[in-house]
Design a protein around this motif. Structure first.
Motif, PDB file in Angstrom:
ATOM      1  N   THR A  50      -4.018  -9.308  11.515  1.00 42.30           N
ATOM      2  CA  THR A  50      -3.668  -9.520  10.108  1.00 42.30           C
ATOM      3  C   THR A  50      -2.320  -8.897   9.825  1.00 42.30           C
ATOM      4  OG1 THR A  50      -5.984  -9.547   9.379  1.00 42.30           O
ATOM      5  CG2 THR A  50      -4.316  -9.046   7.710  1.00 42.30           C
ATOM      6  N   PHE A  51      -1.403  -9.699   9.363  1.00 43.24           N
ATOM      7  CA  PHE A  51      -0.076  -9.212   9.000  1.00 43.24           C
ATOM      8  C   PHE A  51      -0.128  -8.696   7.572  1.00 43.24           C
ATOM      9  CE2 PHE A  51       4.212 -10.077   7.224  1.00 43.24           C
ATOM     10  CZ  PHE A  51       4.927  -9.194   8.028  1.00 43.24           C
ATOM     11  N   ARG A  52       0.228  -7.438   7.386  1.00 42.06           N
ATOM     12  CA  ARG A  52       0.095  -6.772   6.090  1.00 42.06           C
ATOM     13  C   ARG A  52       1.479  -6.530   5.488  1.00 42.06           C
ATOM     14  NH1 ARG A  52      -2.449  -1.598   8.322  1.00 42.06           N
ATOM     15  NH2 ARG A  52      -0.721  -2.060   9.745  1.00 42.06           N
ATOM     16  N   SER A  53       1.698  -7.135   4.326  1.00 38.34           N
ATOM     17  CA  SER A  53       2.978  -6.982   3.633  1.00 38.34           C
ATOM     18  C   SER A  53       2.689  -6.777   2.147  1.00 38.34           C
ATOM     19  CB  SER A  53       3.883  -8.188   3.882  1.00 38.34           C
ATOM     20  OG  SER A  53       5.178  -7.968   3.384  1.00 38.34           O
ATOM     21  N   PHE A  54       3.738  -6.868   1.315  1.00 38.50           N
ATOM     22  CA  PHE A  54       3.539  -6.622  -0.117  1.00 38.50           C
ATOM     23  C   PHE A  54       4.458  -7.498  -0.948  1.00 38.50           C
ATOM     24  CE2 PHE A  54       7.324  -4.183   0.583  1.00 38.50           C
ATOM     25  CZ  PHE A  54       7.939  -4.019  -0.646  1.00 38.50           C
ATOM     26  N   MET A  55       4.148  -7.581  -2.223  1.00 30.78           N
ATOM     27  CA  MET A  55       5.011  -8.251  -3.195  1.00 30.78           C
ATOM     28  C   MET A  55       5.118  -7.341  -4.408  1.00 30.78           C
ATOM     29  SD  MET A  55       2.387 -11.310  -4.237  1.00 30.78           S
ATOM     30  CE  MET A  55       0.641 -10.988  -4.498  1.00 30.78           C
ATOM     31  N   ALA A  56       6.249  -7.428  -5.103  1.00 31.42           N
ATOM     32  CA  ALA A  56       6.531  -6.495  -6.185  1.00 31.42           C
ATOM     33  C   ALA A  56       5.743  -6.797  -7.451  1.00 31.42           C
ATOM     34  CB  ALA A  56       8.024  -6.492  -6.501  1.00 31.42           C
ATOM     35  N   SER A  57       5.302  -8.043  -7.629  1.00 26.24           N
ATOM     36  CA  SER A  57       4.531  -8.399  -8.817  1.00 26.24           C
ATOM     37  C   SER A  57       3.650  -9.587  -8.502  1.00 26.24           C
ATOM     38  CB  SER A  57       5.448  -8.724 -10.004  1.00 26.24           C
ATOM     39  OG  SER A  57       6.292  -9.817  -9.696  1.00 26.24           O
TER      40      SER A  57
END
Length: 611
Positions: A50-57
């Motif tokens: 699982t590739f784990r990343s983020f988004m600001a909103s």
């Protein structure tokens, strides 16, 4: 167009030329597939994880068209998913995606496509010619509330003709070179991709256009089937989204160019509103990669223990990606910004060069023009960004009636109006940049105030034309986008005419640019448009970043070499998607961290495509 095709074309839906079925293809077509271009993925790639990343909103919508769709996750839903064909990221030749082959008509308007007979939607339904016929109805419908797509699919696309279940012809309104036809048809943002008719069955369709009258509300948070390798599997509103791989049987793996790509099983994007907090999550091992494009991150904040011990690696790779329009967009519909002397003064009072040098460590590069860079012969060779000149700016402000210097140093006109404008932007990390512009602008008697609006809400605010000035860069393609940014027909809310600019003379040039067949003449029209935009002072050219800089845990692997000419982010899971997770290295790294074992620090500089 062949006479038999003309007879088959049926005009439907309110008199618009739309879709048709024809019995036989022209006999003299020369089919092209380009299946022997070099591969750019790695045979060493491994599937899983699982590739784990983020988004600001969290996104305003899960739709790919309509209000608020031009931000958030649209790249996962549309821009980064398969087209009929795509440019090879190094050679530039067209290679197949949803199409197996293509051929050009003799009219310089028609391109024929043989569709991949194995292609399926993520819900298992086959992708057929009917999905392209429906696509035209979908994008022409007023129910989607998207003027740009309404215009493009009405005024740029004439019709789509079906030849059996897996062969179509797409016919343009105006003649173009073969290569320009392919660009128009396959440009990611144009959305000329099939739409799943079986998913969009309307509940109410009073205008009989095939689209639900309540389309925007009905599909605001519904995930439609996709042709790509990943579908939206889980949504936790305000918190996260998870995309899941179709699996090893995804239809695309029958295409040699898709092999060894899209290697992770899941993509999880969490909402982390603060970039510093996201970085801390990354350094704890909760995220797999983290962008280091920001100078302070690359130079100052990427030397902590995980980097020193070799658990986290650094990567700097150069590309040759076209740069989109952007910088400071001036809302010309708001007085006194409708006064060209005010706009001239504002342009010369904006110190982008000083910002790049003093705030951005000299790492970024100034755009030569507000409409972008990297469009080849479409760009003027003498494009040059305006230099900071507060004395000249003051002269223009005086000419515009702002003659009085107030006690705080800000200019005022005889009516008592202060020369003050808000700069709208979407990310806190940009605050120091705009704060620098604010301080420098004071030298010309101009006040810039900082209007930080969170993430996707900022883009919505700008789309609704509420801004004075917008600090914003747009994506770019190989052919400049003029109509969406500059045509008066697009001066309305929820469009990309961020300058709210209207000019009959410029409209005429943009219309001529769209209709001109001769490529050399189009180059000249493009040069004229760029000159007119410069002289209208509606976009202050900003900066561009011709590279990617990223940090990654050592279990995230990538091909050697890592970059192609068109790699915008080496660890972006859609688009090229050539990286992978090595589960064995992840176990090794986790064990080493517990045991206090260290590895050699690693920084990779890939400058093969440095300009």
């Amino acid at each position: 167009m062949d006479k038999s095709i003309k007879l088959a074309v049926l005009s439907v839906f309110m008199g618009l030329s739309c879709v048709a079925t024809a019995s036989t293809l022209p006999e003299d077509l020369e089919w092209i597939s380009n299946m022997n271009e070099p591969l750019f993925a790695s045979e060493q790639a491994k599937r899983g994880g699982t590739f784990r990343s983020f988004m600001a909103s969290f996104p305003q919508t899960l739709r790919s068209v309509g209000p608020d769709a031009n931000s958030g996750l649209r790249h996962y839903f549309m821009d980064g998913t398969p087209k009929l064909a795509a440019r090879h990221p190094n050679t530039g030749k067209w290679i197949p995606q949803l199409a197996e082959a293509w051929a050009f008509g003799n009219d310089f308007k028609t391109v024929y496509f043989k569709l991949n007979t194995e292609a399926e939607w993520s819900d298992g339904e086959p992708i057929t010619a009917d999905d392209y016929l429906f696509m035209l109805k979908y994008y022409r419908s007023k129910d989607i509330i998207d003027p740009w797509y309404n215009d493009f699919f009405t005024n740029s696309i004439d019709t789509i003709v079906k030849y059996g279940d897996h062969t179509i012809a797409i016919i343009a309104q105006t003649a173009k070179s073969n290569d320009e036809l392919m660009v128009m048809i396959n440009l990611p943002s144009n959305g000329l991709q099939p739409r799943p008719e079986h998913f969009f069955k309307p509940d109410k369709d009073t205008n009989n256009d095939g689209i639900d009258d309540n389309f925007v509300r009905k599909y605001n948070f519904k995930s439609e089937p996709t042709a790509g390798a990943y579908f939206l599997d889980n949504v936790k509103k305000g918190k996260s989204v998870t995309f899941k791989h179709i699996g090893k049987d995804w239809w695309g793996y029958g295409n040699r160019y898709y092999q060894n790509r899209y290697n992770v099983d899941k993509i999880r994007l969490r909402v982390i509103r603060d970039n510093d907090i996201a970085r801390k999550h990354f350094e704890k091992g909760d995220l797999d990669t983290f962008g280091l494009v920001l100078p302070q991150l690359w130079h100052d904040k990427s030397n902590s223990q995980p980097y020193q011990k070799g658990y986290i690696h650094k990567f700097w790779g150069y590309n040759q990606v076209a740069q989109g329009a952007g910088g400071i967009w001036i809302n010309t519909a708001k007085p006194p910004l409708d006064n060209i002397d005010v706009r001239k003064g504002l342009t010369y009072a904006t110190d982008f060069d000083g910002m790049i040098k003093n705030v951005l460590r000299g790492d970024y590069v100034r755009k030569p023009h507000g409409l972008g860079f990297g469009h080849g012969d479409y760009d003027r060779t003498d494009n040059k960004p305006p230099e900071f000149n507060p004395e000249l700016a003051a002269q223009f402000f005086t000419k515009a009636g702002f003659e009085i210097i107030g006690p705080d140093g800000i200019r005022v006109n005889k009516q008592g109006l202060r020369l003050s404008f808000a700069v709208t932007y979407g990310f806190p990390i940009w605050s120091p940049r705009i704060a620098y512009l604010k301080e420098q602008a004071k030298l010309a008697g101009l006040e810039l105030t900082l209007n930080l609006v969170d993430g996707s809400s900022a883009f919505k605010y700008i789309l609704e034309k509420k801004h004075d000035l917008a600090f914003l860069n747009m994506g770019g393609g190989e052919i400049p986008a003029y109509w969406e940014y500059l045509h008066s027909k697009n001066v309305k809310p929820q469009t990309n005419n961020h300058a709210n600019y209207s000019s009959p003379a410029l409209d005429a040039k943009i219309d001529a640019f769209k209709s001109e067949f001769d490529v050399r003449k189009r180059y000249q029209i493009s040069h004229t448009i760029q000159k007119m935009v410069t002289e209208a002072y509606i976009i202050v050219p900003g900066y561009m970043v011709p590279y990617t800089r990223e940090a990654h845990w050592r279990w995230i692997q990538y091909p050697a070499p890592g970059m192609t000419k068109k790699t915008e982010s080496i660890f972006y899971p859609v688009e090229l998607g050539t990286f992978w997770i090595d589960v064995d290295i992840k176990k090794e790294t986790k064990a080493a961290m517990k045991q206090g074992k260290v590895f050699e620090p690693v920084t990779v500089i890939d400058d093969a495509y440095k300009l």
